[in-house]
Design an enzyme around this catalytic site. Structure first.
Site, PDB file in Angstrom:
ATOM      1  N   HIS A 185       2.872   4.625   3.930  1.00  0.00           N
ATOM      2  CA  HIS A 185       3.432   5.701   3.245  1.00  0.00           C
ATOM      3  C   HIS A 185       4.727   6.267   3.919  1.00  0.00           C
ATOM      4  CE1 HIS A 185       4.176   9.387   0.768  1.00  0.00           C
ATOM      5  NE2 HIS A 185       3.467   8.731  -0.237  1.00  0.00           N
ATOM      6  N   ASP A 187      -2.014   4.529  -4.538  1.00  0.00           N
ATOM      7  CA  ASP A 187      -2.134   3.454  -5.341  1.00  0.00           C
ATOM      8  C   ASP A 187      -3.158   2.519  -5.036  1.00  0.00           C
ATOM      9  OD1 ASP A 187       1.217   3.810  -4.904  1.00  0.00           O
ATOM     10  OD2 ASP A 187       0.139   4.076  -6.896  1.00  0.00           O
TER      11      ASP A 187
HETATM   12  C1  SDX Z   1       4.015   5.690  -3.762  1.00  0.00           C
HETATM   13  O1  SDX Z   1       7.031   8.911  -1.558  1.00  0.00           O
HETATM   14  C2  SDX Z   1       5.892   9.010  -2.355  1.00  0.00           C
HETATM   15  O2  SDX Z   1       5.561  10.166  -2.171  1.00  0.00           O
HETATM   16  C3  SDX Z   1       5.494   7.823  -2.896  1.00  0.00           C
HETATM   17  C4  SDX Z   1       4.276   8.050  -3.683  1.00  0.00           C
HETATM   18  C5  SDX Z   1       4.197   9.131  -4.754  1.00  0.00           C
HETATM   19  O3  SDX Z   1       3.261   9.860  -5.042  1.00  0.00           O
HETATM   20  O4  SDX Z   1       5.499   9.267  -5.481  1.00  0.00           O
HETATM   21  O5  SDX Z   1       3.095   8.401  -2.729  1.00  0.00           O
HETATM   22  C6  SDX Z   1       3.571   7.049  -4.657  1.00  0.00           C
HETATM   23  O6  SDX Z   1       4.940   5.090  -3.770  1.00  0.00           O
HETATM   24  C7  SDX Z   1       2.962   5.006  -2.437  1.00  0.00           C
HETATM   25  C8  SDX Z   1       3.341   3.742  -1.774  1.00  0.00           C
HETATM   26  C9  SDX Z   1       3.092   2.630  -2.721  1.00  0.00           C
HETATM   27  N1  SDX Z   1       3.484   1.359  -2.174  1.00  0.00           N
HETATM   28  C10 SDX Z   1       3.091   0.477  -1.568  1.00  0.00           C
HETATM   29  O7  SDX Z   1       1.788   0.448  -1.492  1.00  0.00           O
HETATM   30  C11 SDX Z   1       3.442  -0.859  -1.149  1.00  0.00           C
HETATM   31  C12 SDX Z   1       3.049  -1.395   0.189  1.00  0.00           C
HETATM   32  N2  SDX Z   1       3.519  -0.309   1.239  1.00  0.00           N
HETATM   33  C13 SDX Z   1       4.608  -0.443   2.047  1.00  0.00           C
HETATM   34  O8  SDX Z   1       5.692  -1.370   1.392  1.00  0.00           O
HETATM   35  C14 SDX Z   1       5.339   0.724   2.646  1.00  0.00           C
HETATM   36  O9  SDX Z   1       4.336   1.141   3.548  1.00  0.00           O
HETATM   37  C15 SDX Z   1       5.873   1.745   2.175  1.00  0.00           C
HETATM   38  C16 SDX Z   1       7.236   1.297   1.346  1.00  0.00           C
HETATM   39  C17 SDX Z   1       5.086   2.775   1.211  1.00  0.00           C
HETATM   40  C18 SDX Z   1       6.591   2.624   3.190  1.00  0.00           C
HETATM   41  O10 SDX Z   1       7.321   2.109   3.710  1.00  0.00           O
HETATM   42  P1  SDX Z   1       8.003   2.608   5.147  1.00  0.00           P
HETATM   43  O11 SDX Z   1       7.415   3.863   5.742  1.00  0.00           O
HETATM   44  O12 SDX Z   1       9.562   2.724   5.011  1.00  0.00           O
HETATM   45  O13 SDX Z   1       7.462   1.770   6.450  1.00  0.00           O
HETATM   46  P2  SDX Z   1       8.450   0.791   6.826  1.00  0.00           P
HETATM   47  O14 SDX Z   1       8.891  -0.369   5.795  1.00  0.00           O
HETATM   48  O15 SDX Z   1       9.271   1.263   7.823  1.00  0.00           O
HETATM   49  O16 SDX Z   1       7.249  -0.026   7.799  1.00  0.00           O
HETATM   50  C19 SDX Z   1       7.197   0.251   9.008  1.00  0.00           C
HETATM   51  C20 SDX Z   1       6.198  -0.861   9.631  1.00  0.00           C
HETATM   52  C21 SDX Z   1       7.024  -2.074   9.513  1.00  0.00           C
HETATM   53  O17 SDX Z   1       6.362  -3.159  10.546  1.00  0.00           O
HETATM   54  P3  SDX Z   1       7.441  -3.212  12.074  1.00  0.00           P
HETATM   55  O18 SDX Z   1       8.894  -3.523  11.305  1.00  0.00           O
HETATM   56  O19 SDX Z   1       7.465  -1.811  12.557  1.00  0.00           O
HETATM   57  O20 SDX Z   1       6.816  -4.426  12.673  1.00  0.00           O
HETATM   58  O21 SDX Z   1       4.993  -0.977   8.809  1.00  0.00           O
HETATM   59  C22 SDX Z   1       5.009  -2.384   8.351  1.00  0.00           C
HETATM   60  C23 SDX Z   1       6.157  -2.814   8.304  1.00  0.00           C
HETATM   61  O22 SDX Z   1       6.497  -4.005   7.963  1.00  0.00           O
HETATM   62  N3  SDX Z   1       4.372  -1.970   6.896  1.00  0.00           N
HETATM   63  C24 SDX Z   1       3.601  -2.802   6.654  1.00  0.00           C
HETATM   64  C25 SDX Z   1       2.883  -2.022   5.169  1.00  0.00           C
HETATM   65  N4  SDX Z   1       3.764  -0.905   4.951  1.00  0.00           N
HETATM   66  C26 SDX Z   1       4.479  -1.101   6.083  1.00  0.00           C
HETATM   67  N5  SDX Z   1       2.930  -3.971   6.605  1.00  0.00           N
HETATM   68  C27 SDX Z   1       2.070  -4.564   6.088  1.00  0.00           C
HETATM   69  N6  SDX Z   1       1.383  -4.041   4.984  1.00  0.00           N
HETATM   70  C28 SDX Z   1       2.040  -2.904   4.370  1.00  0.00           C
HETATM   71  N7  SDX Z   1       1.633  -2.179   3.306  1.00  0.00           N
END
Ligand code: SDX
Length: 392
Positions: A271, A328
């Site tokens: 998140h 989710d």
């Molecule tokens: C919602 O904003 C809100 O409030 C949204 C929401 C709402 O109520 O409106 O809460 C609803 O959208 C919840 C999120 C739903 N999305 C997902 O579940 C999709 C999977 N999650 C990711 O894509 C990700 O975690 C996000 C998009 C939710 C958050 O992305 P961030 O905070 O920008 O994290 P990041 O992309 O900067 O990642 C940080 C690290 C990275 O690795 P490194 O570069 O440090 O090596 O964490 C890794 C990312 O690759 N990472 C994941 C991951 N999420 C982040 N690795 C594997 N699986 C994941 N799900």
């Protein structure tokens, strides 16, 4: 309010906003709507009460709630010509694309530009959108199934209406299962608002140009559709079903999620703000157990979800990046148990999020916020001379 705060002068141009609607603390896993904890609201309120709280700022008295529901019921008829629009879509169209288009099309039949200074005009627009949104959301499903489109039944409650709009067939009597209605009511509350998330920021941005409420919400629906945002609940189920179809090997998918050469992400994890457990995920996980047990649904997908969660909670990659299950992760499992088709999951999210979008749009316009205009850091070329095409 929690004490007067002084805003850094740069705050105004930071693209951030002030809001009195939702407070969340990502480190502590706290979420409150107008000061009330999400735990209390999910446990003691109903969805229409929470809609009123978010939009008008206070929990309604019984009279206020009754009047709100009466006003919504005044506007639950959708212009019959809207059916010509939905008939133009193929049955295979994704419900979120149809919902965004139909929400925008509502403007053609409800042209009243909304001037928030006109309290009556604003109240009417809010009630219209609350009433018609549920109907057009159900039409996206009915269209995909080739079923006749249903009408809102003003003798039923708001959430119970959604079930009859979705599932009532003209060939047989229909009565919504009260367990399902109660579970949906709770799920809608948990999705109702979440501060400045991607889709809500979109609604505020579009509304800041003084585009109308319906047009702004239509844009928010498109933002919510993305698999990194609200579309994640559909992506979670598709991921769990794929793991199940491939023998249920959760560890294999954990490894894929950690492999930087693999674009696969564990959907439903992580998140932007919660770097601790998403408080909504805890409530939804408990509700998933209760709903499946009460409905007598044995779902192997739930078992895979729990295996993934247990594995991620002790895995250094996830723990070090503070990646926990979000709202989710479990919601799709309940929707599936309630008989909601997978491609309607994000529409369910939109129905829950509608009062939040309305409340945030209303607050932004009532505060007379300036048009949104984020700035950038330019990283392109410096000045250079034109080169004619024969010299390129
Ligand atoms: C919602 O904003 C809100 O409030 C949204 C929401 C709402 O109520 O409106 O809460 C609803 O959208 C919840 C999120 C739903 N999305 C997902 O579940 C999709 C999977 N999650 C990711 O894509 C990700 O975690 C996000 C998009 C939710 C958050 O992305 P961030 O905070 O920008 O994290 P990041 O992309 O900067 O990642 C940080 C690290 C990275 O690795 P490194 O570069 O440090 O090596 O964490 C890794 C990312 O690759 N990472 C994941 C991951 N999420 C982040 N690795 C594997 N699986 C994941 N799900």
């Amino acid at each position: 309010l929690s004490g007067a705060i002084t805003l850094d002068p740069g705050f105004k141009n930071s693209g951030a906003c002030t809001s009195e609607i939702t407070f969340l603390d990502g480190e502590e896993g706290i979420l409150r709507y107008r000061g009330y904890s999400i735990e209390e609201l999910a446990d003691k309120a109903d969805f229409l009460e929470v809609c009123y709280l978010l939009i008008f700022g206070e929990l309604p008295t019984k009279v206020q709630l009754g009047e709100f529901e009466t006003h919504i019921r005044k506007y639950t008829l959708v212009n019959e010509e809207m059916k010509n629009i939905i008939d133009g879509f193929p049955k295979t169209a994704h419900p979120m694309g149809v919902l965004s288009a139909l929400t925008s099309a509502l403007i053609a039949f409800n042209p009243s530009a909304v001037n928030p200074e006109n309290k009556d005009e604003l109240y009417e627009a809010v009630c219209k959108l609350m009433g018609k949104f549920l109907v057009i959301a159900s039409w996206t499903y009915r269209k995909s199934m080739g079923y006749p489109l249903n009408y809102y039944d003003n003798t039923l409650g708001y959430v119970e209406n959604f079930m009859q709009l979705m599932f009532k067939l003209p060939t047989e009597p229909y009565k919504a299962n009260p367990i399902i209605v109660e579970a949906l009511d709770k799920l809608f509350i948990l999705h109702a608002d979440h501060e400045q998330n991607c889709s809500t920021s979109t609604v505020r941005m579009v509304g800041s140009s003084h585009a109308g409420l319906f047009a702004s919400v239509s844009a928010g629906i498109s933002a919510l559709w993305g698999p990194l945002h609200g579309g994640a609940n559909q992506a979670v189920l598709e991921m769990l079903e794929e793991i199940h179809a491939n023998g249920g090997d959760a560890d294999k998918y954990m490894a894929k999620a950690k492999d930087k050469n693999d674009p696969f992400r564990l959907m439903g994890f992580g998140h932007r703000v919660y770097k601790n457990f998403d408080p909504r995920a805890k409530i939804i996980k408990k509700a998933a157990d209760e709903v499946l047990k009460t409905l007598g649904v044995e779902d192997p997908i739930l078992g895979i979800a729990k295996k993934l969660e247990e594995a991620a909670l002790v895995d250094d990659y996830f723990v070090s990046r503070k990646l926990y299950p979000n709202v989710d992760f479990y919601s799709g499992i309940i929707y599936r148990a309630l008989g909601i088709p997978t491609d309607m999951f994000t529409v369910m999210f939109a129905i829950g999020r509608l009062p939040g979008w309305i409340a945030q749009w209303k607050e932004m316009r009532e505060k007379k916020e300036p048009i949104g205009r984020p700035r950038q850091i330019y990283t392109g070329y410096g000045l250079r001379d034109f080169v004619s095409s024969d010299k390129r």
